[in-house]
Every structure is written in structure tokens, then in C-alpha cells.
Design a protein around this motif. Structure first.
Motif, PDB file in Angstrom:
ATOM      1  N   ALA A  57      -5.079 -61.920  11.763  1.00 20.04           N
ATOM      2  CA  ALA A  57      -3.825 -61.936  12.521  1.00 20.04           C
ATOM      3  C   ALA A  57      -2.831 -60.906  12.003  1.00 20.04           C
ATOM      4  N   VAL A  58      -2.873 -60.613  10.717  1.00 18.26           N
ATOM      5  CA  VAL A  58      -1.905 -59.681  10.131  1.00 18.26           C
ATOM      6  C   VAL A  58      -1.978 -58.321  10.811  1.00 18.26           C
ATOM      7  N   THR A  59      -3.188 -57.842  11.065  1.00 22.60           N
ATOM      8  CA  THR A  59      -3.342 -56.537  11.706  1.00 22.60           C
ATOM      9  C   THR A  59      -3.546 -56.644  13.212  1.00 22.60           C
ATOM     10  N   GLN A  60      -4.151 -57.735  13.676  1.00 23.07           N
ATOM     11  CA  GLN A  60      -4.578 -57.763  15.071  1.00 23.07           C
ATOM     12  C   GLN A  60      -3.461 -58.060  16.055  1.00 23.07           C
ATOM     13  N   ILE A  61      -2.504 -58.875  15.705  1.00 21.57           N
ATOM     14  CA  ILE A  61      -1.416 -59.167  16.648  1.00 21.57           C
ATOM     15  C   ILE A  61      -0.623 -57.906  16.985  1.00 21.57           C
ATOM     16  N   PRO A  62      -0.200 -57.091  15.996  1.00 28.27           N
ATOM     17  CA  PRO A  62       0.473 -55.833  16.362  1.00 28.27           C
ATOM     18  C   PRO A  62      -0.422 -54.901  17.177  1.00 28.27           C
ATOM     19  N   LEU A  63      -1.725 -54.860  16.869  1.00 29.67           N
ATOM     20  CA  LEU A  63      -2.638 -54.022  17.638  1.00 29.67           C
ATOM     21  C   LEU A  63      -2.767 -54.511  19.076  1.00 29.67           C
ATOM     22  N   ALA A  64      -2.789 -55.820  19.268  1.00 27.58           N
ATOM     23  CA  ALA A  64      -2.891 -56.369  20.617  1.00 27.58           C
ATOM     24  C   ALA A  64      -1.651 -56.032  21.444  1.00 27.58           C
ATOM     25  N   VAL A  65      -0.486 -56.098  20.820  1.00 28.12           N
ATOM     26  CA  VAL A  65       0.747 -55.724  21.513  1.00 28.12           C
ATOM     27  C   VAL A  65       0.710 -54.250  21.892  1.00 28.12           C
ATOM     28  N   SER A  66       0.290 -53.406  20.952  1.00 30.87           N
ATOM     29  CA  SER A  66       0.206 -51.968  21.209  1.00 30.87           C
ATOM     30  C   SER A  66      -0.783 -51.670  22.329  1.00 30.87           C
ATOM     31  N   GLU A  67      -1.921 -52.353  22.312  1.00 31.07           N
ATOM     32  CA  GLU A  67      -2.904 -52.129  23.366  1.00 31.07           C
ATOM     33  C   GLU A  67      -2.369 -52.556  24.724  1.00 31.07           C
ATOM     34  N   GLY A  68      -1.653 -53.662  24.757  1.00 31.28           N
ATOM     35  CA  GLY A  68      -1.066 -54.107  26.011  1.00 31.28           C
ATOM     36  C   GLY A  68      -0.107 -53.073  26.576  1.00 31.28           C
ATOM     37  N   LEU A  69       0.736 -52.508  25.737  1.00 31.12           N
ATOM     38  CA  LEU A  69       1.693 -51.493  26.184  1.00 31.12           C
ATOM     39  C   LEU A  69       0.980 -50.231  26.658  1.00 31.12           C
ATOM     40  N   LEU A  70      -0.051 -49.802  25.924  1.00 28.03           N
ATOM     41  CA  LEU A  70      -0.792 -48.603  26.318  1.00 28.03           C
ATOM     42  C   LEU A  70      -1.512 -48.821  27.649  1.00 28.03           C
ATOM     43  N   THR A  71      -2.059 -50.005  27.851  1.00 31.60           N
ATOM     44  CA  THR A  71      -2.746 -50.307  29.109  1.00 31.60           C
ATOM     45  C   THR A  71      -1.769 -50.269  30.271  1.00 31.60           C
ATOM     46  N   VAL A  72      -0.553 -50.718  30.059  1.00 29.53           N
ATOM     47  CA  VAL A  72       0.477 -50.635  31.096  1.00 29.53           C
ATOM     48  C   VAL A  72       0.762 -49.177  31.447  1.00 29.53           C
ATOM     49  N   VAL A  73       0.868 -48.325  30.443  1.00 30.38           N
ATOM     50  CA  VAL A  73       1.111 -46.897  30.682  1.00 30.38           C
ATOM     51  C   VAL A  73      -0.015 -46.299  31.534  1.00 30.38           C
ATOM     52  N   VAL A  74      -1.262 -46.619  31.181  1.00 27.03           N
ATOM     53  CA  VAL A  74      -2.409 -46.093  31.933  1.00 27.03           C
ATOM     54  C   VAL A  74      -2.402 -46.629  33.360  1.00 27.03           C
TER      55      VAL A  74
END
Length: 235
Positions: A183-200
Motif C-alpha cells: 500500500a505504501v507505494t501502490q496507492i500513490p501509483l494507482a492515483v497517478s495511473e487514474g489521472l494519466l488514464t483520464v488524460v489519454v
């Protein structure tokens, strides 16, 4: 995710491979039908696969025998539905195992089950649920990509806990340890991926409205969302 080559006991590796196989076979049929009936979708299919390959190749060390990284499966699941994403995800994982030493062949079934099966279905399920309640398109895309990423790591934690239960507290104790460290690394990565997917997705809305309408992501009537984008329909 990815679980490293040779890290799982043979019985576990075989079991996860057997569990993944029906989803991949069904996905091959869905992908073949999509390409045969709509050859114009080939470019977007390739882009979805490339998106998954690039994001999931960006790994950060996490737990011994594994790593944290974006998955990129939410976009393809929303565009083409989870069965197709099972194939694209499997191809991605196979190439990464062979070319990047990322994951492995013996753990391919386990990695496919978490990233190419559970992740896309979980993300797509959230996307569909939110669309049913008329949530704006880009919000549903973010939530779908976020859940697809995070659910992959929840399943990986379960897989590792089943293979390596804690000597004192057993499966639940191991699950808590793996899950908390991820969770320490994955929650921030999941948020970042969500934002990038929105951009795409915003770029696709601008450049591929016709294709998105055919896929059911946008309304054929080109209605508008509250933010001014074409409205999505429930799929």
C-alpha cells in the motif's frame, strides 16, 4: 506484481495458470471477433496494448520477490471490455518476462490472473456501476483505472500470502504484511495511473469520437457531460 520467476511453489504456479487459462481463451475469441468485424479498431487495440506494456514496465522495488508499478489495464478494459484485456495483458506479461526479466514464465499464470483478469474486471465493474448513476465520464475513467490498478495488488498480496503464510499468524498475518507494505507505494501509483488514464481518454475523445461511439464509451448522439465532453453511455 510482477511475481518474480521461480518465486512461487510449483503447485501454486500451476494452479494460477489453470485458473487464468479460461479467461485468456475466451479473450482470444473476443479479440478475434473484434478484429474480424471491425478491422478499423486495430490501431486503438494496439495503442491500448502499448499503454499497458509501457506503464507496467515502470517498476519500483516493493516486497521481496515482487515490485510495484502501474498496470495500464483500466483503459483497455473500458474501451474493449475485460476479455480482450486478458489477451493484451497476457501478451504484455509474456514479452516482459522474455525481454525484460520482469515477472517470469513459471509465475506467468499468477501474474496474468492478477493483472490481466482481476484488474480489468474490477476496474470495468466500477466504471459500469458509476455510469449507471450518471457520474461524469472522466470521473468514471479515473475510478476504473484506480480500481484496476489497486485490485491487481490486492490479488498479488493474496497469492503471496497463500504461498508464504506467516509461521505464527498464518495466511491472514501474511496477507496483512504483504498488503500493508504494498500500500505504501501502490496507492500513490494507482492515483497517478487514474489521472494519466483520464488524460489519454480526453485525447481520444478529441481525436476518435466515432470509434469511441461505436465502442459504446460515448453516446452516438454526442451528448455533453457537465464538463463539456461527449457523454458516455452505460455499457
Amino acid at each position: 506484481m510482477h511475481i518474480a520467476e521461480g518465486f512461487l511453489p510449483p503447485a501454486h504456479a500451476i494452479a494460477w495458470g489453470v485458473a487464468s487459462a479460461p479467461f485468456v481463451v475466451h479473450g482470444v475469441r473476443s479479440l478475434t471477433r473484434e478484429v474480424r468485424e471491425h478491422p478499423e479498431s486495430t490501431l486503438l487495440l494496439g495503442a491500448s496494448g502499448a499503454f499497458t506494456f509501457v506503464l507496467s514496465a515502470l517498476k519500483l522495488p516493493s516486497v521481496t520477490g515482487s515490485c510495484s508499478h502501474p498496470t495500464g489495464t483500466g483503459l483497455g478494459a473500458i474501451l474493449f471490455r475485460p476479455p480482450v484485456m486478458a489477451v493484451l495483458g497476457t501478451i504484455t506479461l509474456l514479452f516482459q518476462a522474455l525481454l525484460l526479466a520482469h515477472g517470469g514464465l513459471t509465475t506467468l499464470g499468477a501474474n496474468v490472473f492478477s493483472m490481466a483478469v482481476v484488474g480489468p474486471w474490477a476496474g470495468y465493474g466500477v466504471y459500469r456501476l458509476l455510469r449507471r448513476y450518471d457520474v461524469p465520464l472522466m470521473v468514471t475513467v479515473f475510478c476504473g483505472a484506480f480500481v484496476a490498478d489497486l485490485s491487481t495488488y490486492c490479488v498479488t498480496s493474496v497469492q503471496l500470502a497463500l504461498a508464504f503464510p506467516d509461521p505464527g499468524s498464518g495466511f491472514l498475518g501474511a496477507l496483512g504484511k504483504f498488503g500493508s507494505i504494498f500500500a505504501v507505494t501502490q496507492i500513490p501509483l494507482a492515483v497517478s495511473e487514474g489521472l494519466l488514464t483520464v488524460v489519454v481518454m480526453r485525447l481520444l475523445v478529441q481525436s476518435s469520437k466515432g470509434e469511441l461511439a461505436r465502442l459504446g464509451v460515448l453516446s452516438a448522439k454526442s451528448g455533453k457531460t457537465t464538463s463539456g465532453e461527449p457523454e458516455a453511455v452505460a455499457r
